[in-house]
Design an enzyme around this catalytic site. Structure first.
Site, PDB file in Angstrom:
ATOM      1  N   ASN A   1       3.506  -7.790   4.643  1.00  0.00           N
ATOM      2  CA  ASN A   1       4.909  -6.810   4.146  1.00  0.00           C
ATOM      3  C   ASN A   1       5.513  -6.261   5.690  1.00  0.00           C
ATOM      4  OD1 ASN A   1       5.216  -7.365   1.773  1.00  0.00           O
ATOM      5  ND2 ASN A   1       4.331  -5.612   0.924  1.00  0.00           N
ATOM      6  N   TYR A   2       5.029  -6.282   6.931  1.00  0.00           N
ATOM      7  CA  TYR A   2       5.589  -6.153   7.962  1.00  0.00           C
ATOM      8  C   TYR A   2       5.926  -7.108   8.931  1.00  0.00           C
ATOM      9  CZ  TYR A   2       4.157  -1.212   6.757  1.00  0.00           C
ATOM     10  OH  TYR A   2       3.695  -0.041   6.132  1.00  0.00           O
ATOM     11  N   ARG A   3       6.688  -8.163   8.363  1.00  0.00           N
ATOM     12  CA  ARG A   3       6.773  -9.589   8.725  1.00  0.00           C
ATOM     13  C   ARG A   3       6.999  -9.362  10.259  1.00  0.00           C
ATOM     14  NH1 ARG A   3       5.784 -13.919   5.669  1.00  0.00           N
ATOM     15  NH2 ARG A   3       7.291 -13.338   3.946  1.00  0.00           N
TER      16      ARG A   3
ATOM     17  N   TYR B   1      -0.096  -7.324   8.890  1.00  0.00           N
ATOM     18  CA  TYR B   1       0.125  -7.082   7.361  1.00  0.00           C
ATOM     19  C   TYR B   1       1.713  -7.773   6.979  1.00  0.00           C
ATOM     20  CZ  TYR B   1       1.364  -4.132   3.402  1.00  0.00           C
ATOM     21  OH  TYR B   1       1.892  -3.875   1.896  1.00  0.00           O
TER      22      TYR B   1
ATOM     23  N   TYR C   1       0.894  -1.194   0.088  1.00  0.00           N
ATOM     24  CA  TYR C   1       0.003   0.033  -0.054  1.00  0.00           C
ATOM     25  C   TYR C   1       0.850   1.143  -0.028  1.00  0.00           C
ATOM     26  CZ  TYR C   1       0.558   0.668   5.111  1.00  0.00           C
ATOM     27  OH  TYR C   1       1.286   0.705   6.394  1.00  0.00           O
TER      28      TYR C   1
END
Length: 533
Positions: free
Chosen positions: A474-476, A472, A184
């Site tokens: 992509n924020y592992r 999220y 995003y």
């Protein structure tokens, strides 16, 4: 030609002596599989002079560059798809794990490190596969996974002032990882996630085949657009749908401290931000500062906004919806879409377009020691609870911490949860990113900062969704669960603990796709999708 070579290699018994080192076996296999001994020049083993510099070149979270971090057996920097195919083949042949790195922004370092070194692993670094081809007439782009978002944005901006791509503002982020996790950015309320705007891809599967959308099928094409990197294959390139934007956008920044009623402003914004027109992006970055008035510690909230239109249209809109902000024309500037990206990372104007090509930019989420977590908020947090959160920022460990709220709504309310694996759509007011940083001299006490982050996360538990508490991908975040890497097939029961947080009910469909395309679980890491037994 390559599939024939695989058959040839598999048709006779080939192995080196048992005393041969794994790195030597791997190099020998690559030379045979690629039919070119010069491929060794693209491989860095621990004996290579440049090994450490290549390994750390794209490492963004310095937590995973310390001497105690397990490192790869070899790093391959392919120049062409056949090099990737050969690497996949040899890793399978020799029983090695394989990790793929594009920009190295995996928050837990899973694209270039391993939490447990039970099996030697190889890293494919796609840094040399980074071409970008823009088709202005069709409004599309083919971009290789090793390109950064900045390199993609640079090529778009060079060809047109009114074309853009709906993705993040971090220009050092690798395209491959960003698209594989959703993605995003500042225009996603108008155009959706980056993954929503992928229209084709080229993927190398576990059998070494290069598949585009038609050949891979819609299920696999669905899975790679938001299902997380490292589970289904190696995406070489993506075809993107570009979007139209005005020649000039409006960007505004305004900062309020607690003494300037920041808490009531943020509290009010929670009920407004997601309802604003799709053309409006707003976010709050909250951190502690020393007051300019008396030098005492306080908390400040900085609102950043990007509007797909002019200042004269934006100001009345914000004054009507959020008069408490007190936004003025002096708080705003008009500039091109590409310039808003540069401003969003550099925090100053007048920089050249070439700034987007800088792959080594330092930020709180790159080239630093950090821990991060994420949440989604579906009900406004009470003002008293926000005050409690601000108090966490007064603690010693929070001197370099930031909490970011990003408004959702817009087209995200209209896209079904099942459209792509990224399910965080309708019903979310905003997403939260928590970040805490520390310096190299403080890394011996890294657990102190990580524990602070965990305390903040625990504090937020009553105010975010449950069953699952969403996150999220992509924020592992390995705190929410991890696969047992000692079991080759992995465990569905184990994986669904973290999988439902990232993907909700889409997790089961991802497992089904994985079971079909990679039943042996070759492509795996600590948070990869497992196949069914």
């Amino acid at each position: 030609m390559f599939p024939f070579l695989l058959v040839l290699l598999l048709s006779f018994s080939w192995q080196l002596g048992a005393s041969t080192q794994p790195a030597e076996q791997f190099l020998h296999c690559l030379s045979l599989a690629s039919q070119n001994a010069s491929i060794a020049k693209l491989v860095y083993t621990r004996q290579s002079f440049s090994y450490s510099s290549v390994l750390n070149s794209s490492a963004q979270n310095f937590r995973f560059t310390t001497p105690s971090t397990p490192t790869p057996l070899a790093i391959v920097t392919p120049l062409r798809p056949s090099h990737v195919q050969a690497t996949v083949y040899c890793c399978r042949k020799l029983g090695l794990q394989l990790r793929t790195r594009s920009g190295g922004h995996d928050f837990e370092g899973l694209s270039y490190a391993s939490t447990t070194y039970t099996t030697p692993f190889v890293v494919i670094d796609l840094v040399n596969l980074r071409s970008v081809e823009i088709n202005v007439e069709q409004g599309t782009a083919w971009v290789e996974s090793g390109a950064t978002l900045g390199e993609l944005y640079y090529e778009i901006a060079r060809t047109s002032r009114t074309l853009a791509f709906a993705a993040g503002i971090g220009h050092t982020i690798g395209v491959g990882g960003h698209l594989s996790g959703g993605g995003y950015g500042s225009i996603f309320r108008k155009y959706g996630l980056a993954a929503d705007n992928v229209i084709d891809a080229r993927l190398i599967d576990v059998k070494g085949r290069i598949l585009e959308r038609k050949l891979m099928g819609e299920d696999l094409f669905w899975a790679i657009r938001g299902g997380g990197g490292g589970s289904f294959g190696i995406v070489l390139a993506w075809k993107l749908k570009l979007v139209r934007v005005p020649a000039n956008l409006t960007t505004c920044t305004i900062t309020k401290t607690l003494q300037q009623n920041a808490t009531s402003l943020v509290h009010r914004w929670q009920s407004i931000g997601h309802k604003l027109p799709k053309e409006v992006h707003t976010s709050f970055a909250i951190s502690r500062v020393n007051s300019s008035e008396d030098g005492t510690m306080t908390v400040q909230a900085t609102l950043g906004s990007v509007f797909l239109g002019g200042t004269n249209e934006f100001l009345p809109l914000m004054r009507e919806n959020l008069p408490e902000l007190g936004l003025t024309k002096e708080d705003c500037m008009e500039m091109s879409w590409a310039e808003t990206i540069i401003l969003g990372t550099q925090f100053r104007t007048g920089l050249p377009l070439e700034t987007l090509l800088n792959r080594t930019q330092v930020s709180p989420l790159s080239k630093s020691f950090f821990k991060a977590k994420s949440d989604f908020v579906q009900q406004p947090i009470p003002e008293q609870a926000l005050e409690g959160l601000w108090r966490k920022l007064h603690e010693e460990e929070a001197k370099s911490a930031t909490i970011v709220f990003v408004a959702y709504g817009g087209i995200m309310d209209e896209i079904p949860e099942t459209e792509t694996p990224s399910p965080h759509r309708a019903g979310n007011l905003y997403t939260v990113l928590y970040i805490v940083n520390w310096g190299e001299d403080e890394n011996v006490n890294s657990e102190k900062y990580i524990n602070w982050m965990r305390r903040v996360y625990d504090y937020m538990t009553p105010y975010v969704p449950k069953s699952p508490r969403e996150a999220y991908v992509n924020y592992r975040d390995l705190d929410i669960g991890a696969n047992d890497m000692n079991h080759k097939k992995g465990s569905y029961a184990e994986a669904k603990i973290w999988g439902r947080k990232y993907f909700k009910n889409n997790f089961d469909r991802l497992v089904q796709v994985k079971t079909r395309v990679d039943p042996g679980n070759f492509f795996r890491h600590e948070q990869s999708i497992p196949p069914l037994p």
